[in-house]
Write a protein that holds these residues in place. Structure first.
Motif, PDB file in Angstrom:
ATOM      1  N   SER A   8      54.978  63.787  85.669  1.00  0.00           N
ATOM      2  CA  SER A   8      55.824  64.137  86.816  1.00  0.00           C
ATOM      3  C   SER A   8      56.324  65.573  86.724  1.00  0.00           C
ATOM      4  O   SER A   8      56.796  66.134  87.719  1.00  0.00           O
ATOM      5  CB  SER A   8      57.018  63.176  86.897  1.00  0.00           C
ATOM      6  OG  SER A   8      57.836  63.291  85.739  1.00  0.00           O
ATOM      7  N   HIS A  64      66.550  60.027  85.584  1.00  0.00           N
ATOM      8  CA  HIS A  64      65.719  60.127  86.781  1.00  0.00           C
ATOM      9  C   HIS A  64      65.996  59.000  87.774  1.00  0.00           C
ATOM     10  O   HIS A  64      65.847  59.201  88.992  1.00  0.00           O
ATOM     11  CB  HIS A  64      64.244  60.165  86.388  1.00  0.00           C
ATOM     12  CG  HIS A  64      63.807  61.511  85.897  1.00  0.00           C
ATOM     13  ND1 HIS A  64      64.225  62.039  84.696  1.00  0.00           N
ATOM     14  CD2 HIS A  64      63.011  62.474  86.470  1.00  0.00           C
ATOM     15  CE1 HIS A  64      63.699  63.239  84.534  1.00  0.00           C
ATOM     16  NE2 HIS A  64      62.970  63.532  85.591  1.00  0.00           N
ATOM     17  N   LEU A 117      66.858  60.701  91.234  1.00  0.00           N
ATOM     18  CA  LEU A 117      65.967  60.426  92.359  1.00  0.00           C
ATOM     19  C   LEU A 117      66.558  59.359  93.278  1.00  0.00           C
ATOM     20  O   LEU A 117      66.414  59.449  94.515  1.00  0.00           O
ATOM     21  CB  LEU A 117      64.599  59.985  91.847  1.00  0.00           C
ATOM     22  CG  LEU A 117      63.886  60.983  90.909  1.00  0.00           C
ATOM     23  CD1 LEU A 117      62.512  60.447  90.507  1.00  0.00           C
ATOM     24  CD2 LEU A 117      63.758  62.346  91.563  1.00  0.00           C
ATOM     25  N   VAL A 146      58.389  57.290  90.284  1.00  0.00           N
ATOM     26  CA  VAL A 146      58.791  58.662  89.971  1.00  0.00           C
ATOM     27  C   VAL A 146      57.952  59.661  90.761  1.00  0.00           C
ATOM     28  O   VAL A 146      58.490  60.557  91.431  1.00  0.00           O
ATOM     29  CB  VAL A 146      58.665  58.924  88.450  1.00  0.00           C
ATOM     30  CG1 VAL A 146      58.897  60.403  88.153  1.00  0.00           C
ATOM     31  CG2 VAL A 146      59.662  58.079  87.683  1.00  0.00           C
ATOM     32  N   SER A 192      58.491  59.310  94.627  1.00  0.00           N
ATOM     33  CA  SER A 192      59.819  59.777  95.022  1.00  0.00           C
ATOM     34  C   SER A 192      59.906  61.293  94.979  1.00  0.00           C
ATOM     35  O   SER A 192      60.491  61.930  95.877  1.00  0.00           O
ATOM     36  CB  SER A 192      60.882  59.165  94.099  1.00  0.00           C
ATOM     37  OG  SER A 192      60.904  57.758  94.223  1.00  0.00           O
ATOM     38  N   LEU A 193      59.338  61.908  93.941  1.00  0.00           N
ATOM     39  CA  LEU A 193      59.389  63.358  93.836  1.00  0.00           C
ATOM     40  C   LEU A 193      58.692  64.024  95.019  1.00  0.00           C
ATOM     41  O   LEU A 193      59.233  64.968  95.631  1.00  0.00           O
ATOM     42  CB  LEU A 193      58.741  63.810  92.522  1.00  0.00           C
ATOM     43  CG  LEU A 193      59.592  63.642  91.257  1.00  0.00           C
ATOM     44  CD1 LEU A 193      58.757  63.911  90.015  1.00  0.00           C
ATOM     45  CD2 LEU A 193      60.802  64.574  91.290  1.00  0.00           C
ATOM     46  N   LEU A 200      60.796  63.593  98.093  1.00  0.00           N
ATOM     47  CA  LEU A 200      62.027  64.375  98.047  1.00  0.00           C
ATOM     48  C   LEU A 200      61.762  65.869  98.235  1.00  0.00           C
ATOM     49  O   LEU A 200      62.620  66.595  98.768  1.00  0.00           O
ATOM     50  CB  LEU A 200      62.751  64.126  96.719  1.00  0.00           C
ATOM     51  CG  LEU A 200      63.439  62.758  96.608  1.00  0.00           C
ATOM     52  CD1 LEU A 200      63.873  62.488  95.177  1.00  0.00           C
ATOM     53  CD2 LEU A 200      64.642  62.684  97.551  1.00  0.00           C
ATOM     54  N   ASN A 244      60.590  70.977  90.221  1.00  0.00           N
ATOM     55  CA  ASN A 244      61.550  69.910  89.928  1.00  0.00           C
ATOM     56  C   ASN A 244      62.942  70.478  89.703  1.00  0.00           C
ATOM     57  O   ASN A 244      63.948  69.880  90.127  1.00  0.00           O
ATOM     58  CB  ASN A 244      61.106  69.125  88.691  1.00  0.00           C
ATOM     59  CG  ASN A 244      59.944  68.198  88.983  1.00  0.00           C
ATOM     60  OD1 ASN A 244      59.494  68.108  90.122  1.00  0.00           O
ATOM     61  ND2 ASN A 244      59.451  67.511  87.972  1.00  0.00           N
ATOM     62  N   TYR A 278      66.236  69.371  91.742  1.00  0.00           N
ATOM     63  CA  TYR A 278      67.440  68.836  91.107  1.00  0.00           C
ATOM     64  C   TYR A 278      68.670  69.669  91.468  1.00  0.00           C
ATOM     65  O   TYR A 278      69.780  69.128  91.614  1.00  0.00           O
ATOM     66  CB  TYR A 278      67.267  68.783  89.584  1.00  0.00           C
ATOM     67  CG  TYR A 278      66.104  67.931  89.130  1.00  0.00           C
ATOM     68  CD1 TYR A 278      65.620  66.891  89.918  1.00  0.00           C
ATOM     69  CD2 TYR A 278      65.478  68.176  87.915  1.00  0.00           C
ATOM     70  CE1 TYR A 278      64.550  66.116  89.504  1.00  0.00           C
ATOM     71  CE2 TYR A 278      64.408  67.397  87.487  1.00  0.00           C
ATOM     72  CZ  TYR A 278      63.940  66.380  88.293  1.00  0.00           C
ATOM     73  OH  TYR A 278      62.878  65.610  87.877  1.00  0.00           O
TER      74      TYR A 278
END
Length: 716
Positions: A43, A180, A184, A268, A271-272, A275, A290, A294
């Motif tokens: 990820s 996470h 997330l 994971v 979702s990433l 997002l 990432n 975040y």
């Protein structure tokens, strides 16, 4: 290299201990931690590569956020079938070998080995860069030393045992999962109201691009993003490769672990990607995608007026970086398992199938670990270079595995009631993996993909040459067996139980099985010392390697085999009127086993003289002979001589003793009454026929001298 011997962390344990496998095996949760970190750590670089590939068409991230989990579950469903078909482990290697043929297995295994070495290298390099991004910039210049130190630490803890290494890294893995889930989960829940607008924008964007470029363009863009983010899928095969180390019932444990892995990776990665679109994330200089995400999620995190968003971001990134180190550990764990399975099939040197006293493939761990160190030093630890080398090989194995499953279920259509569903999954998996492989090679060939393919090809060629060497040795030993076993009566029955004389001279033989080498050694020793030897003792070591460490039943089968071979030696000797007995032991360390057997023989028979046979083939002797054959008899001979005992290694020249006599160049003095007898030179006037006859007679005499105690030679 046979003389190199690392210290043992503890004495060898009893391999027949019924609690041994339970204590060393992994439950589904620990297997998920130990073998699933490679997939989860992707990820850090897989989803960002996918999103970068959509530049200007980010709305397609919705399709990929759905498609990635679907494809992950399709591939994992295929590997669940692999686990059910091959519960003794081996994964993609055994699947390709069994269902497509040995050569396909060689390609699959070679690709996996290269992939796992690169996994260790890129994971450590990426993890170090992630951690150093939150430290002062001058630390960055020390990243290579940090990379090497981390790899050496991982090698050390894996030499101590797989379960120990997993327990040490467990807190890091759980910290990644916890941070996470919070990060997330909060990002999705806090913007759940944006879902309708995202869906509307996705439909509108697809309609616009369809009108401008056509649906083929949209499909091609999605497939390209899939392929460039292929690193997301790496690690899915690790569970099937290591299923033999899981707790009984292995199939259920392995499939449960695969479900945990597929679910966590899907959540994971999916979702990433979603997002990124939801928060309109764009690449910032000096930060990973990432890290930017975040920062956006935690921008308004406050408690009692204290803004702790940056702290939460750093903690999440630290756990992500540390998880990459666990992923490197997965490569160091799993590659030796693949290598051990290939060594059992003779594609690699047999020493890679041996287990240490901590039940790990020590030779494989050392080779993979130091190969990863070499790659880091060669590339300067640059992740951008390593990513190009990394993303191809795993899909070679994926594609061969799915092709093998498809062929298997189609062949089983008349015998397996549920063949249609399983074939459908296998074919879908093949289509997904083959398309990603083809596009990845096309996209990254000039950027360094050619080098990965070249290295894999070199490993394949070396494996084939090693196999040819072992095949020639098997042919030689088979011929020796056929010749020497003529000495043995067709229906061998042991003679009377002759009394042993513990105080008498005793000939002790290290043997592995009842074969031509052992018989030749016995007969040669009897010819030399039979006049005063009272006892004949045979020592057999049952070596527990990767092929045997599959459960108590496999060990019991090994014990039955070893004792049957030992009883044949004893029956042969008693049939010839010689007092004989045997001792056997079972261990993962051949040298340790031979040493302890020698100690037992000395305790029962203090006047022992030791013998071991050695096959010598002058035609196959080469510079790599020592790597392909562990000549431990020389090590044991040295240690016995230090203890005051004699040991002779009996040579067996399978293709005759060299015909040319040794050249004498130094001046030699001798006693006056010594007469040097030489064969008269052949008269140059002899005709060709006479010369041929003489040559044939000479060759026959040399062949007879290879094994003087042949089938017709008297034993006493």
């Amino acid at each position: 290299m046979a003389w190199i011997r690392l210290p043992r962390f503890r004495r060898a344990v009893n391999v027949f201990n019924p609690k041994l496998f339970e204590s060393l095996s992994l439950a589904a949760f620990l297997a998920w931690v130990g073998l699933g970190s490679d997939a989860l750590s992707s990820s850090a670089y897989g989803p960002p590569e996918i999103y970068y590939a959509l530049k200007g068409h980010e709305y397609l991230a919705v399709f990929l956020a759905i498609g990635i989990p679907v494809s992950v579950f399709i591939i994992s469903a295929g590997y669940k079938q692999v686990i059910a078909l091959f519960p003794d482990g081996g994964g993609g290697y055994h699947t390709a070998s069994t269902l497509l043929g040995p050569k396909a297995g060689l390609v699959s295994g070679s690709a996996l080995i290269v992939d796992y070495v690169l996994t260790a290298a890129i994971s450590v390099a990426s993890g170090t860069e992630t951690l150093l991004s939150s430290l002062p910039s001058y630390w960055y210049s020390e990243r290579i030393l940090i990379d090497v130190a981390i790899l050496l630490f991982l090698i050390f803890i894996n030499l101590r045992g797989m379960k120990e290494s997993i327990k040490i890294l467990l807190p890091i893995f759980m910290a990644f999962v916890a941070t996470h889930i919070i990060m997330l989960g909060f990002g999705l829940v806090s913007h759940v109201g944006d879902f309708p607008s995202i869906a509307h924008n996705t439909v509108a964007g697809a309609e616009r691009d369809n009108q401008l470029y056509g649906w083929i363009f949209i499909a091609a863009l999605i497939m390209r993003a899939f392929s460039l983010g292929g690193g997301t899928y790496t690690g899915l095969e690790a569970v099937a490769n290591g299923v033999h180390i899981m707790r009984e019932p292995r199939i259920q444990t392995g499939q449960r672990t695969m479900t945990l892995l597929a679910t966590s990776l899907s959540l994971v990665a999916g979702s990433l990607i979603f997002l990124y679109l939801m928060y309109h994330v764009h690449e910032h200089q000096g930060q990973t995608l990432n890290a930017v995400l975040y920062s956006a999620i935690t921008s308004d995190w406050t408690i009692a007026g204290i803004h702790f968003g940056p702290t939460a971001k750093v903690i999440t990134l630290v756990t992500e970086g540390l998880l990459l180190f666990i992923a490197a550990n997965t490569g160091i764990i799993t590659a030796p398992i693949v290598m051990a399975n290939m060594a059992v099939d003779r594609w690699l040197p047999e020493r890679f199938s041996y287990l240490s006293d901590r039940f790990v493939s020590r030779n494989g761990i050392l080779l993979v670990g130091f190969a990863a160190v070499a790659i880091l030093l060669a590339t300067g630890g640059h992740v951008s270079i390593l990513v190009v080398l990394y993303s191809i090989n795993v899909f070679i194995t994926f594609t061969l595995t799915m092709a093998g499953l498809s062929r298997h279920w189609f062949a089983q259509r008349h015998h397996e009631p549920r063949w249609k569903g399983r074939l459908t999954i296998s074919v879908l998996g093949f289509m997904v993996t083959a398309s990603i492989l083809a596009i990845t090679i096309f996209e990254k060939f000039d950027a360094g993909g050619w080098f990965t393919l070249l290295v894999t090809l070199i490993v394949v060629v070396l494996g084939y040459l090693i196999y040819r060497h072992y095949k020639s040795i098997r042919k030689i030993t088979a011929e020796l067996d056929e010749t020497m076993l003529d000495v043995v009566p067709e229906h061998l029955e042991p003679g009377p139980n002759l009394p042993l004389d513990p105080r008498g001279a005793t000939a002790v033989f290290f043997v592995s099985r009842f074969d031509g080498l052992g018989l030749h050694t016995l007969l040669t020793a009897h010819r030399m010392v039979g006049g005063f030897v009272k006892n004949y003792v045979f020592l057999l070591a049952g070596i527990v390697g990767q092929g045997e460490f599959k459960g108590i039943k496999a060990l019991e089968d090994l014990k039955v085999y070893v004792e049957a071979e030992a009883n044949q030696y004893m029956a042969f000797c008693r049939n010839e009127g010689m007092a004989a007995t045997w001792f056997a032991t079972y261990s993962t360390d051949r040298i340790l086993a031979m040493e302890e057997l020698a100690d037992v023989a000395i305790r029962y028979f203090p006047q022992s003289i030791f013998f071991a046979g050695r096959v010598i083939d002058n035609r196959s002797k080469g510079p790599f002979h020592g790597l392909l054959h562990d000549e431990v008899s020389f090590i044991v001979q040295d240690r016995l001589q230090h203890d005051g005992f004699s040991m002779m290694i009996v040579p067996v020249h399978v293709h005759g003793i060299p015909s040319q006599p040794p050249r004498i160049e130094l001046p030699i003095s001798m006693s006056p009454d010594m007469e040097l007898v030489q064969q008269e030179e052949v008269d140059k006037e002899v005709d060709k026929e006479g010369g041929k006859a003489a040559a044939q007679a000479s060759s026959a005499a040399k062949a007879d001298s290879i094994v003087e105690t042949g089938p017709d030679a008297p034993l006493r």
